[in-house]
Enzyme design. Structure first.
Site, PDB file in Angstrom:
ATOM      1  N   GLY A 152       0.824  -1.193   0.000  1.00 38.61           N
ATOM      2  CA  GLY A 152       0.000   0.000   0.000  1.00 38.61           C
ATOM      3  C   GLY A 152       0.864   1.252   0.000  1.00 38.61           C
ATOM      4  N   CYS A 153       0.235   2.388  -0.271  1.00 38.85           N
ATOM      5  CA  CYS A 153       0.980   3.643  -0.355  1.00 38.85           C
ATOM      6  C   CYS A 153       1.459   4.129   1.015  1.00 38.85           C
ATOM      7  CB  CYS A 153       0.143   4.716  -1.052  1.00 38.85           C
ATOM      8  SG  CYS A 153      -1.549   4.885  -0.420  1.00 38.85           S
ATOM      9  N   TYR A 154       0.564   4.143   1.994  1.00 41.43           N
ATOM     10  CA  TYR A 154       0.991   4.504   3.348  1.00 41.43           C
ATOM     11  C   TYR A 154       2.097   3.575   3.854  1.00 41.43           C
ATOM     12  CZ  TYR A 154      -2.926   7.775   4.413  1.00 41.43           C
ATOM     13  OH  TYR A 154      -3.806   8.832   4.460  1.00 41.43           O
ATOM     14  N   THR A 156       4.342   1.882   2.198  1.00 39.01           N
ATOM     15  CA  THR A 156       5.608   2.114   1.504  1.00 39.01           C
ATOM     16  C   THR A 156       6.366   3.274   2.124  1.00 39.01           C
ATOM     17  OG1 THR A 156       4.827   1.192  -0.602  1.00 39.01           O
ATOM     18  CG2 THR A 156       6.638   2.772  -0.708  1.00 39.01           C
ATOM     19  N   ALA A 157       5.693   4.406   2.290  1.00 34.77           N
ATOM     20  CA  ALA A 157       6.348   5.578   2.876  1.00 34.77           C
ATOM     21  C   ALA A 157       6.789   5.310   4.307  1.00 34.77           C
ATOM     22  CB  ALA A 157       5.410   6.775   2.819  1.00 34.77           C
TER      23      ALA A 157
END
Length: 345
Positions: A152-154, A156-157
């Protein structure tokens, strides 16, 4: 290293992530986009619905056809959660590799997955086989994988900001905080009241404070045999189209650590992670349209760390990372099709 075309299918290609994947694949020299599906747009030329592809892509959307998909070398799923899991087993039996950009294969425990997603998993036997597709964490496993769970994007960061600290054992793993903000495209293209312009413009809010589906994904990825970390994760919605900004807080238990040097060494060979000079404040527009993650480390007190992490949620947080995984799975140079810089302005 093979340079033959990779025959590709995309299931659910009319969402923001699917469209971003199409855009990136058009710039990949070995990508042969053969099948693009959308139940809602079946029969319509892609360029008729999305004019920015006019003259670039001569394909029509189709309904998902198992025979067509099984003729592909690789199928991407850019579908809502709990869709891919019903189709993936047959594709794997047919010898097709799969990269799933939904959450269907991100958690290894079927009971935990059911708790967070509200239904039984359709193929729990595949959860242990799926490789979590964060190249900076699992590059070697990705190279030989048949099934990739794209992060997911969250997560990954967040994971990229925390992994160097936990691997080195220099922070208290039970007192981690991730305060993360996302642009509205992270909610997808489907219309909903909460993502309409009048509801998001000139506003800023947290959501899912009591528990967000990405939290167990982050915890699982960071566990690494050292016990489950203690994480407080709070997502926020901000009135911009693209971008993730994660502000990560950790207590330093090894005060003599040169944290800047730790991050620079950890990511020294990573093509898509940029550790910025000490004291930097990266902004989301510095990654817009690119597969980059920019990190900046701050130490406001001897025992306190703040790590800033920014990505484009649709690229490094989704479609770009999926393409990075494809390159690894098929023996292509990892950066192929992903070397364009951020968009400015």
């Amino acid at each position: 290293m093979s340079s033959s075309p990779i025959r590709i299918g995309i299931v659910g290609a009319s969402g923001y992530t699917g469209l971003e994947l199409l855009r990136l694949l058009l710039g990949h020299p070995q990508a042969d986009i053969a099948v693009v599906t959308s139940r809602g747009e079946a029969g319509q030329p892609v360029s008729a619905i999305f004019p920015h592809f006019d003259g670039l892509l001569d394909l029509a959307f189709s309904a998902p056809d198992p025979a067509l998909l099984e003729s592909c070398d690789l199928v991407f799923f850019t579908t809502p959660n709990a869709t891919a899991m019903h189709m993936v087993p047959a594709l794997l039996r047919a010898g097709v590799k799969v990269i799933d950009l939904s959450a269907d294969f991100r958690l290894r425990d079927a009971a935990e997955w059911a708790d967070w997603y509200g239904e039984r998993h359709a193929c729990p036997e595949l959860l242990e086989q799926a490789v979590y597709g964060l190249p900076e964490l699992n590059r070697d496993a990705i190279k030989t994988a048949r099934l990739i769970a794209n992060p997911g994007c969250y997560p990954t960061a967040s994971i990229l900001a925390l992994q160097p600290l936990l691997q080195a054992g220099v922070v208290d793993s039970q007192r981690l905080i991730v305060d993360a903000k996302s642009g509205v495209s992270g909610a997808g293209r489907k219309a909903s009241l909460g993502t309409q312009f009048c509801e998001t413009a000139e506003s800023f809010r947290a959501y899912s404070v009591a528990g967000h589906r990405h939290q167990p994904e982050i915890v699982q990825a960071l566990e690494n045999g050292n016990g489950r970390p203690g994480l407080t994760f709070v997502p926020h919605l901000v009135p911009m189209v693209r971008g993730i900004h994660a502000t990560v807080y950790a207590d330093l238990i090894a005060p003599a650590t040169d944290v800047q040097a730790l991050f620079e060494e950890h990511y020294s060979s990573e093509p898509f992670v940029h550790v910025m000079p000490a004291g930097s404040h990266p902004d989301t527009r510095s990654t817009r349209g690119s597969n980059l993650c920019r990190l900046a480390v701050h130490q406001p007190a001897p025992d306190r760390l703040v790590v800033l992490s920014v990505i484009d949620n649709l690229v490094k947080g989704a479609a770009g990372q999926a393409l990075q995984n494809m390159n690894l799975m098929f023996g292509r140079p990892e950066t192929t099709g992903l070397t364009s810089g951020p968009l400015v302005p």
